[in-house]
Design a protein around this motif. Sequence first.
Motif, PDB file in Angstrom:
ATOM      1  N   UNK A  73       0.851  -1.180   0.000  1.00 25.42           N
ATOM      2  CA  UNK A  73       0.000   0.000   0.000  1.00 25.42           C
ATOM      3  C   UNK A  73       0.886   1.229   0.000  1.00 25.42           C
ATOM      4  N   UNK A  74       0.676   2.119  -0.956  1.00 23.56           N
ATOM      5  CA  UNK A  74       1.428   3.379  -0.963  1.00 23.56           C
ATOM      6  C   UNK A  74       0.635   4.406  -0.183  1.00 23.56           C
ATOM      7  N   UNK A  75       1.347   5.182   0.620  1.00 20.79           N
ATOM      8  CA  UNK A  75       0.681   6.148   1.498  1.00 20.79           C
ATOM      9  C   UNK A  75       1.620   7.312   1.752  1.00 20.79           C
ATOM     10  N   UNK A  94       8.567   1.389   0.605  1.00 22.42           N
ATOM     11  CA  UNK A  94       9.063   2.525  -0.164  1.00 22.42           C
ATOM     12  C   UNK A  94       8.449   3.845   0.239  1.00 22.42           C
ATOM     13  N   UNK A  95       7.499   3.838   1.185  1.00 23.33           N
ATOM     14  CA  UNK A  95       6.861   5.067   1.651  1.00 23.33           C
ATOM     15  C   UNK A  95       7.686   5.704   2.767  1.00 23.33           C
ATOM     16  N   UNK A 105      -3.947  -1.039   8.872  1.00 24.46           N
ATOM     17  CA  UNK A 105      -2.612  -1.534   8.527  1.00 24.46           C
ATOM     18  C   UNK A 105      -2.535  -1.804   7.025  1.00 24.46           C
ATOM     19  N   UNK A 106      -1.328  -2.006   6.557  1.00 22.20           N
ATOM     20  CA  UNK A 106      -1.135  -2.232   5.116  1.00 22.20           C
ATOM     21  C   UNK A 106      -1.919  -3.449   4.633  1.00 22.20           C
ATOM     22  N   UNK A 152      -5.848  -2.875   5.057  1.00 22.33           N
ATOM     23  CA  UNK A 152      -6.565  -2.406   3.878  1.00 22.33           C
ATOM     24  C   UNK A 152      -6.659  -3.502   2.830  1.00 22.33           C
ATOM     25  N   UNK A 153      -5.765  -4.450   2.926  1.00 25.58           N
ATOM     26  CA  UNK A 153      -5.775  -5.642   2.081  1.00 25.58           C
ATOM     27  C   UNK A 153      -5.759  -6.872   2.979  1.00 25.58           C
TER      28      UNK A 153
END
Length: 574
Positions: A257-259, A284-285, A485-486, A492-493
Amino acid sequence: MTDAWHADEARRWRSGRWSLEVRGDEFADLACDGRVVLRSVRAVVRDRNWDTASLVVDRVDASDLALTLHVHSTGLDSDLRGIVRAEARGGRLRVLTDLECLTPFLTNRTGLVVLHPPALAGAPLRVTHPDGGVEASRYPSRISAHQPAFDISGIAWSHDGLDITVRFDGDVFEMEDQRNWTDASYKTYSRPLALPFPYPLAAGERVVQAIDVEVAGTPVAVVPDGATRIRLAEGPALPQIAVSAATAPDPAPEAPVTAAAVMVELDLATRNWRAALTRAAASGSPLDVRFVLADDDPALIHEGARTLRGLPVVRATAFWPTGPARHVSDIEAIALLREALHDAGVETDVVGGARSHFTELNREHHRLPRGLDGIVFSSTPLFHSLSTAQLVESLPIQRLVAAQAVEIAGGLPVHIGPISLRPHFNDVATTAPPVPTHDDLRDGYGSALTPAADPRQGSPELAAWTVASAAALAVPGVATLAYFEEWGGRGLRAADGRPLPVLDAVAALAAIAGEPGLRGDSPDGLVWAIGALTAGDSTVLVANLDRGPRSVEVELPDGATRSIEVDPGAFVRI
């Protein structure tokens, strides 16, 4: 609406002037002449960690004069059996419980709790003490950091034309402001927190308590407004949307998840905090790092700071796990963090606040040092109750909490998160939390080691709730909202990377984050709207948490109106 969202379906009971809803083991919305007098009365069984045992309803006996729940407790090594009963007589209602403990049990609280509606804020309150003395007080308008009333044998107040008196029997009671935890209530409970806990219940011991409610007067007539209107006003930029790092066991799915930031909590006393940081960084966030200091070796914060070298850390803080400043970033904790970051050559914003709820920020903000770059706290609606009603009723209180947090921050940006359905840790436990037994994440860490997942995480209605929550929390001064959470049971997934419906809501909020905000008040706590001015146009998200469809009229700052039909438990973009 889905079964998971409305698993706590209510049944209504009426007797003369009185009515109430039975929601599981709870008597809810106790009303006289159609006007809610008490938000709830229920019997609770809480263990030494303040966890609540389930109270199973074995049978319901109902008549025109009385309603009796035959119950038994289950879980947490509890074994209590008995009744919870409501009896109506004219303008009087009695609720009593009689529970027998079948095996020895250590409890922090067993007995009746009474919830009062938040609409009473500011109303005069008369408190009767066991010695017969009477004290004049008020239901707090601002969220009270500490108990507003002690040593209670009775209370009385007037509201909307009704004079209400409640008398308590079986113990001494006191009151707390549950809005601290985003509950929509003030709570009167026993036993007093000044007494030692946990305390033992012996086999064969009975807990017998009762409350007597008396109502006089005539309720003020209310003229219903058939239309649902929300007026949005232009204001500062909307908060950025962040997410908490997954705490679930490996393997991580392929779809991160990008945030705006990934918030990761690193308990330096555990074995696998380094693995938790590595996995969070793989997103990567930018990282929002929350250190939990090691009591037996606070100097471990230096190793923690060194691991941040080369990572995109946007902010960091540190909390004590125990002691007088438990779960708070006090002067000493922040000094340790600043020294460690300096020695490691890591430059980032240093924030402070509470690892846990707004409660601790409200009570302990005097401990925060000067010179912070922001204020933080977490939020969860399901601390005291797991009902969907609790989830929905928390939304207007989230607005109050956010506004008061901004006042406490005194101009500093406020970062709210993690925002989750259930607490990400038990901040009131009197025993040590579970800890990972490996250096890796095969078993997960933190929240994954506790019963912190909720079956409504995958419900479509959670998307609407999240939009409504953002509309409530996004007051000017709030800079970040970190939802869920991711991935995983709190994510979220799902653990396999499959997107859950709530991801759509978070993506919609992220799309308008940082833009000039359109904010407004909910007319009833069930319908909410939030929007932004984007590229010369406007985007508005409207959420409906009601049980039926709603026709909503949204008024924009330029006077233009947009009308939309919103299905129950859904949100729409207009």
